[in-house]
Design a protein around this motif. Structure first.
Motif, short mmCIF file in Angstrom:
data_model
loop_
_atom_site.label_atom_id
_atom_site.label_comp_id
_atom_site.label_asym_id
_atom_site.label_seq_id
_atom_site.Cartn_x
_atom_site.Cartn_y
_atom_site.Cartn_z
N VAL A 180 -8.52 0.74 1.60
CA VAL A 180 -7.36 0.15 2.25
C VAL A 180 -6.76 -0.90 1.33
O VAL A 180 -7.47 -1.72 0.75
CB VAL A 180 -7.76 -0.52 3.59
N TYR A 181 -5.44 -0.87 1.18
CA TYR A 181 -4.72 -1.88 0.43
C TYR A 181 -3.74 -2.57 1.37
O TYR A 181 -3.02 -1.91 2.11
CB TYR A 181 -3.91 -1.24 -0.71
N VAL A 228 -13.58 1.39 9.31
CA VAL A 228 -14.50 0.45 8.67
C VAL A 228 -13.83 -0.20 7.47
O VAL A 228 -13.92 -1.41 7.25
CB VAL A 228 -15.80 1.17 8.24
N ALA A 229 -13.14 0.62 6.68
CA ALA A 229 -12.46 0.09 5.50
C ALA A 229 -11.40 -0.95 5.89
O ALA A 229 -11.23 -1.97 5.22
CB ALA A 229 -11.82 1.22 4.70
N ALA A 230 -10.68 -0.69 6.97
CA ALA A 230 -9.65 -1.63 7.42
C ALA A 230 -10.26 -2.96 7.83
O ALA A 230 -9.75 -4.03 7.50
CB ALA A 230 -8.85 -1.02 8.57
N ALA A 231 -11.39 -2.89 8.53
CA ALA A 231 -12.06 -4.13 8.93
C ALA A 231 -12.61 -4.84 7.70
O ALA A 231 -12.52 -6.06 7.57
CB ALA A 231 -13.19 -3.83 9.92
N SER A 245 -13.05 -1.08 1.79
CA SER A 245 -13.45 0.29 1.53
C SER A 245 -14.70 0.66 2.32
O SER A 245 -15.44 -0.22 2.77
CB SER A 245 -13.72 0.49 0.04
N ALA A 246 -14.91 1.97 2.48
CA ALA A 246 -16.12 2.44 3.15
C ALA A 246 -16.44 3.84 2.66
O ALA A 246 -15.53 4.65 2.46
CB ALA A 246 -15.92 2.44 4.66
#
Lengths: 260, 210, 243
Positions: C54-55, C144-147, C40-41
């Motif tokens: 992101v899940y 950012v959330a994906a990373a 998350s971001a």
């Protein structure tokens, strides 16, 4: 039964086991709230907003004021509409799509707590009888779901209403940039959600407890009056238990109103 | 503390490094393709991920839940995007909802896996941790998990898939869980073993609580 | 875009909020802010407030969407009803649907979806407060959330917009500039290769103005990337996770 339900069965087995021994997973006392954080004005551009963190549950309440026409049976009264979005960002259990039964239930229970307590003076929201009234729209948004959305939403809702600014209304136009005073809020209703696992009664279910509970009771109070109640879950309460919980909700509501 | 890198970042060390896990090679060097800690020992550039869902690997011990029966076996949920299949042997009767610790015998190229050597687990508590922290929770030659078990007086079963099963008295289980959560939060820091030992002695009161 | 007004949007090289033509609004980013989402971001950009979660990879549902070659990537851009002055009805509208589609396509360029056949990866971005440039803020947060979720990616994605106001090419349009300006060009690039993975344009531009707008955004992207990087590396200084 979905895969998720099955893995919850296992985790809730332990929660139930603890309840038999009068214990809770996070070591809370039976009628103890998780840590509550309240931040008003979280969305500065909105007329009123509050973010509430109840344990790891995180919700935002936003208030909008829209000019509209009154209901035909109440021509001199403004209106209130409460809407809940269980956005999928908040939990793997939420899906995108139209509001499911639990979203509707949350919205209606929070709404009842506010409406039945006389929190809003609807006649004050009337601008021109029969034609122009203010519609208060309360939008409840969840970002992280970790149990007990009832209390998180209810607290965010009343807190947001308490700091909602009234936009100016001139010559048939809403001038948002100029606000004049605050929304008239007369009461401070709060909700306490209790639950039962086996014989043990508790307050403020965490995510696991929400999944494990047999029955749930939300009690909305304002001062020394009860203004709304909702029982959920497929178990039951005895009358004695309900009495005990109502007494406890008056006690607990003092803690919550202190935060407002 | 080792350096944290993010996806797309070049790993210092020049072109002599070979691309290891968590990296990809470009003409001018090795790049990280996952957020994690850089390890450039033994001539390989490796990135140890700081987060991520579990991906099945042969030989891993995982804790799974039976989610469906089919033929002479069952489908097992291992808290991954992928489901495993466990064949029944002999008269063993498993049912939906059973919790087992088992070994991944084989994984094919689309991540379908066969499981074996299943042992049932019951009477304790199942918790979920981030799978990337499991190696730290186990420790070198199982040293950390042994410290946890001894210090909490519990039996601890660790699944590489991020599931941990703890058996013991309720207060002891709570102590073990608190210690495990501490490792999860501070896996990459120094002096962790001592802090864990201290936490277990003081009975689960987390010194980091505000 | 293109509302009529006598308002002068830029005077003596200064914009309504005091910025120079090539100046970004203030941006802050924090990673690992949600408990449920795998990554998350939270990002603030001028008055924009967005949160990305992101899940995945997780089991692909509905089944018929799963592919044996790669993960099924979805992106859901959603505006909270209170995010805009005129309350927005909950649920997707055509604009959100379009933004979601092109943002998913951008992310698919960097997320190594081939590593996860038969699964799905879901990106959710909630716009909590909107202040022009929400799609760029959203995608920047989503990367950012994906990373943060530990997804393998070839690079991050940085998204930014430039446009034209009062015949001047400027970076990062604010709300009034977006309403009364002459052109808006949101783009998203991969910071290392400067490849463009998202590009939209609406308004009126000459070829030179368009090039100027792109160059401005690409230059600004470097600053934004440093903030994304800082958000991710700082996540692990405190021990990580939602407090």
């Amino acid at each position: 039964m979905t895969v998720e339900d099955i893995s919850w069965e296992i985790k809730t087995d332990y929660t139930r086991h603890l309840a038999k021994k009068k214990m809770r997973e996070d070591k809370r006392k039976p009628f103890e709230y998780r840590k509550i954080e309240l931040e008003n004005g979280y969305i500065p551009n909105a007329l009123g907003s509050t973010r509430v963190r109840l344990g790891k549950t995180e919700v935002i309440a936003g208030v909008s004021l829209v000019m509209g026409t009154p209901y035909p049976d109440k021509l001199n009264a403004g209106t209130l509409m409460t809407s809940v979005e269980l956005t999928p960002i908040a939990s793997p259990m939420f899906e995108s799509g139209p509001p499911r039964p639990n979203a509707v239930e949350y919205a209606r229970v929070v709404d009842r707590g506010i409406r039945e307590s006389g929190t809003l003076d609807f006649e004050k929201l009337c601008v021109t009888e029969g034609e122009e009234v203010w519609m208060v729209i309360l939008d409840l948004h969840v970002l992280d779901y970790n149990g007990n959305l009832f209390d998180a939403f209810a607290l965010a809702a009343i807190s947001a209403l308490l700091n909602t600014k009234m936009p100016k209304y001139e010559d048939g136009k809403v001038i948002r940039e100029e606000t004049k005073g605050k929304l008239s809020v007369q009461k401070k209703p709060v909700e306490c959600t209790f639950f039962k696992i086996g014989d043990m009664l508790m307050l403020d279910p965490s995510l696991g407890e929400d999944k494990a509970l047999d029955a749930r009771l939300t009690v909305a109070t304002v001062g020394d009056r009860i203004c709304a109640m909702q029982k959920g879950g497929n178990g039951s309460f005895t009358m004695k238990e309900i009495d005990e919980l109502v007494d406890m909700s008056f006690k607990k509501s003092k803690e919550l109103t202190k935060l407002l | 503390m080792r350096e944290v890198v993010i996806p797309g970042e070049k790993i210092a060390g020049g072109k002599e490094l070979r691309a290891g896990h968590g990296t990809f090679k470009k003409k001018d060097g090795v790049y990280a393709d996952v957020m994690g800690l850089v390890d450039t020992s033994k001539g390989f550039a490796k990135v140890v991920p700081l987060n991520g869902r579990y991906m099945p690997r042969e030989g891993d011990h995982v804790i799974g839940i039976i989610e469906g029966l089919m033929g002479k076996g069952c489908f097992v949920d291992i808290n991954s995007a992928y489901t495993g299949y466990l064949s029944f042997f002999g008269d063993r009767e498993y049912k939906i909802g059973d919790l087992m610790i088992m070994e991944i015998k084989h994984v094919n190229e689309i991540n379908k896996m066969d499981l074996d050597f299943a042992k049932p687990l019951y009477g304790g508590k199942l918790i979920n941790v981030s799978p990337v922290k499991i190696p730290r929770i186990v420790g070198r030659q199982a040293s950390m998990v042994e410290t946890l078990a001894a210090g909490s007086n519990c039996r601890i079963f660790v699944g590489r898939n991020g599931r941990i099963y703890i058996k013991g008295e309720e207060e002891d289980i709570a102590r073990a869980e608190a210690a495990i959560r501490l490792i999860e939060r501070e896996a990459h820091t120094k002096g962790l073993t001592d802090r864990i030992k201290k936490l277990l002695e003081t009975g689960g009161k987390d010194g980091n609580e505000k | 875009m293109g509302m009529k007004s006598d308002l002068k949007l830029i005077k003596n090289g200064k914009r309504l909020d005091g910025r120079k033509p090539d100046e970004l609004r203030p941006i802050t980013i924090k990673a690992g802010v949600l408990d449920n989402a795998n990554g998350s971001a939270y990002l603030e950009w001028g008055g924009n407030k967005v949160i990305a979660g992101v899940y995945g990879p997780r089991e692909c549902l509905p089944r018929h969407r799963s592919s044996p070659y790669k993960a099924y990537l979805t992106y859901r851009y959603n505006m909270a009803p209170f995010s805009v002055d005129d309350r927005k009805r909950p649920g997707p509208d055509r604009r959100s649907t379009e933004i979601s589609k092109i943002s998913a396509e951008a992310l698919e360029r960097v997320i190594e979806v081939e590593k996860f056949p038969n699964t799905m990866i879901n990106v959710f971005v909630e716009v909590l407060q909107a202040d022009a440039g929400t799609r760029c803020a959203a995608l920047t947060a989503a990367a950012v959330a994906a990373a943060d979720a530990g997804l393998p990616m070839r690079d991050l994605i940085v998204s930014c917009a430039a446009g034209k106001i009062d015949d001047t090419v400027v970076l990062d349009l604010g709300k009034k500039e977006d309403n009364f300006g002459q052109a808006d060009v949101p783009i998203a690039i991969l910071p290392h290769s400067e490849e463009i993975v998202l590009l939209q344009m609406d308004g009126d531009l000459t070829k030179e103005e368009f090039k100027e707008a792109i160059d401005m955004s690409v230059k600004a992207a470097k600053q934004i990337y440093e903030l994304q990087k800082k958000a991710l590396t700082e996540r692990f200084k405190k021990g990580g996770g939602k407090e």
